[in-house]
Design a protein around this motif. Structure first.
Motif, PDB file in Angstrom:
ATOM      1  N   ASP A 112      21.938  -9.324  -7.462  1.00 13.69           N
ATOM      2  CA  ASP A 112      22.901 -10.079  -6.350  1.00 13.69           C
ATOM      3  C   ASP A 112      24.084 -10.086  -7.236  1.00 13.69           C
ATOM      4  O   ASP A 112      25.239  -9.922  -6.930  1.00 13.69           O
ATOM      5  CB  ASP A 112      22.408 -11.401  -5.943  1.00 13.69           C
ATOM      6  CG  ASP A 112      21.420 -11.006  -4.947  1.00 13.69           C
ATOM      7  OD1 ASP A 112      21.194 -10.038  -4.410  1.00 13.69           O
ATOM      8  OD2 ASP A 112      20.814 -12.122  -4.636  1.00 13.69           O
ATOM      9  N   ALA A 113      24.073 -10.731  -8.577  1.00 13.10           N
ATOM     10  CA  ALA A 113      25.332 -10.559  -9.507  1.00 13.10           C
ATOM     11  C   ALA A 113      26.160  -9.476  -9.605  1.00 13.10           C
ATOM     12  O   ALA A 113      27.193  -9.409  -9.647  1.00 13.10           O
ATOM     13  CB  ALA A 113      24.963 -11.303 -10.852  1.00 13.10           C
ATOM     14  N   ALA A 148      24.840  -1.358  -6.372  1.00 16.67           N
ATOM     15  CA  ALA A 148      24.048  -2.249  -5.807  1.00 16.67           C
ATOM     16  C   ALA A 148      22.801  -1.637  -6.029  1.00 16.67           C
ATOM     17  O   ALA A 148      22.333  -0.409  -5.906  1.00 16.67           O
ATOM     18  CB  ALA A 148      23.981  -2.578  -4.374  1.00 16.67           C
ATOM     19  N   LYS A 158      26.078  -6.794  -7.733  1.00 18.92           N
ATOM     20  CA  LYS A 158      26.388  -6.235  -6.342  1.00 18.92           C
ATOM     21  C   LYS A 158      27.834  -6.857  -6.160  1.00 18.92           C
ATOM     22  O   LYS A 158      28.688  -6.176  -5.620  1.00 18.92           O
ATOM     23  CB  LYS A 158      25.278  -6.409  -5.230  1.00 18.92           C
ATOM     24  CG  LYS A 158      25.675  -6.123  -3.927  1.00 18.92           C
ATOM     25  CD  LYS A 158      24.740  -6.338  -3.076  1.00 18.92           C
ATOM     26  CE  LYS A 158      25.179  -5.528  -1.517  1.00 18.92           C
ATOM     27  NZ  LYS A 158      24.396  -6.023  -0.638  1.00 18.92           N
ATOM     28  N   GLN A 159      27.783  -8.281  -6.468  1.00 21.22           N
ATOM     29  CA  GLN A 159      28.995  -8.999  -6.110  1.00 21.22           C
ATOM     30  C   GLN A 159      30.156  -8.621  -7.333  1.00 21.22           C
ATOM     31  O   GLN A 159      31.206  -8.952  -6.720  1.00 21.22           O
ATOM     32  CB  GLN A 159      28.678 -10.501  -5.997  1.00 21.22           C
ATOM     33  CG  GLN A 159      28.056 -10.887  -4.695  1.00 21.22           C
ATOM     34  CD  GLN A 159      27.583 -12.202  -4.706  1.00 21.22           C
ATOM     35  OE1 GLN A 159      28.163 -12.994  -5.403  1.00 21.22           O
ATOM     36  NE2 GLN A 159      26.744 -12.649  -3.778  1.00 21.22           N
ATOM     37  N   ASN A 160      29.857  -8.506  -8.377  1.00 21.76           N
ATOM     38  CA  ASN A 160      30.529  -8.537  -9.566  1.00 21.76           C
ATOM     39  C   ASN A 160      30.932  -7.355 -10.486  1.00 21.76           C
ATOM     40  O   ASN A 160      31.448  -7.437 -11.551  1.00 21.76           O
ATOM     41  CB  ASN A 160      30.591  -9.996 -10.524  1.00 21.76           C
ATOM     42  CG  ASN A 160      30.662 -11.110  -9.654  1.00 21.76           C
ATOM     43  OD1 ASN A 160      31.498 -11.120  -8.827  1.00 21.76           O
ATOM     44  ND2 ASN A 160      29.571 -11.935  -9.633  1.00 21.76           N
ATOM     45  N   SER A 168      31.807  -0.045  -6.299  1.00 22.19           N
ATOM     46  CA  SER A 168      30.780  -0.942  -5.893  1.00 22.19           C
ATOM     47  C   SER A 168      29.565  -0.381  -6.384  1.00 22.19           C
ATOM     48  O   SER A 168      29.423   1.016  -6.474  1.00 22.19           O
ATOM     49  CB  SER A 168      30.572  -1.240  -4.499  1.00 22.19           C
ATOM     50  OG  SER A 168      30.504   0.114  -3.669  1.00 22.19           O
TER      51      SER A 168
END
Length: 157
Positions: free
Chosen positions: A44-45, A95, A47-49, A93
């Motif tokens: 998750d980190a 993920a 994917k976001q950052n 991006s």
């Protein structure tokens, strides 16, 4: 006679005091659960950052090493950090998640894992690519949580 009872009492205290501490049975399910949460947070980190989010999940000790896809030998933390920073510049991006994951607790603070990571990346030219990586390694539990200590990954594409 008085002294022999005293010596006997001291001997019993010494034996009981030196008795080896019984090892608590390893709670493998709890360790596996903690590591699964760590990997979910890790993904998750990222994917976001982006890739620099990995730094929070890598053990930055002298014991850290990794063999990334395409490499034939181990590299240390500082080299991994430089590679992630450089590669992040070309990524819009990214993920990924484990398609398969097996976790093997060895102690309350050390575990091995292996699995297949699948992911999707969009570069700065808006080109989307899918990837799969097979990965295995060792995790270590530090005061701030589970960290990747060492391992290797290879592209399956």
């Amino acid at each position: 006679m008085k002294y022999s009872k005293l010596y006997y009492f001291l001997f019993i205290i010494l034996v009981l005091g030196c008795k080896k501490e019984e090892t608590k049975e390893l709670d493998k399910a709890q360790i596996i659960g903690e590591i699964e949460i760590m990997f979910n947070d890790y993904h998750d980190a990222i994917k976001q950052n982006g890739l620099p989010a990995e730094f929070d999940y890598l053990d930055d000790s002298e014991d850290f090493y990794w063999v990334p896809p395409g490499y034939q030998s181990t590299i240390k933390y500082d080299s991994i950090k430089a590679i992630l920073i450089q590669n992040n510049k070309s990524i819009q991006s990214i993920a990924f998640e484990f398609e398969t994951l097996e976790i093997f607790p060895l102690s309350s603070k050390i575990a091995n894992y292996s699995g297949i990571v699948k992911g999707e990346m969009v570069d700065t030219a808006n080109v989307t690519s899918q990837f799969k990586i097979i990965e295995s390694g060792t995790l270590i539990k530090r005061t701030d949580g589970w960290k990747l200590l060492n391992g290797q990954s290879r592209s399956l594409d």
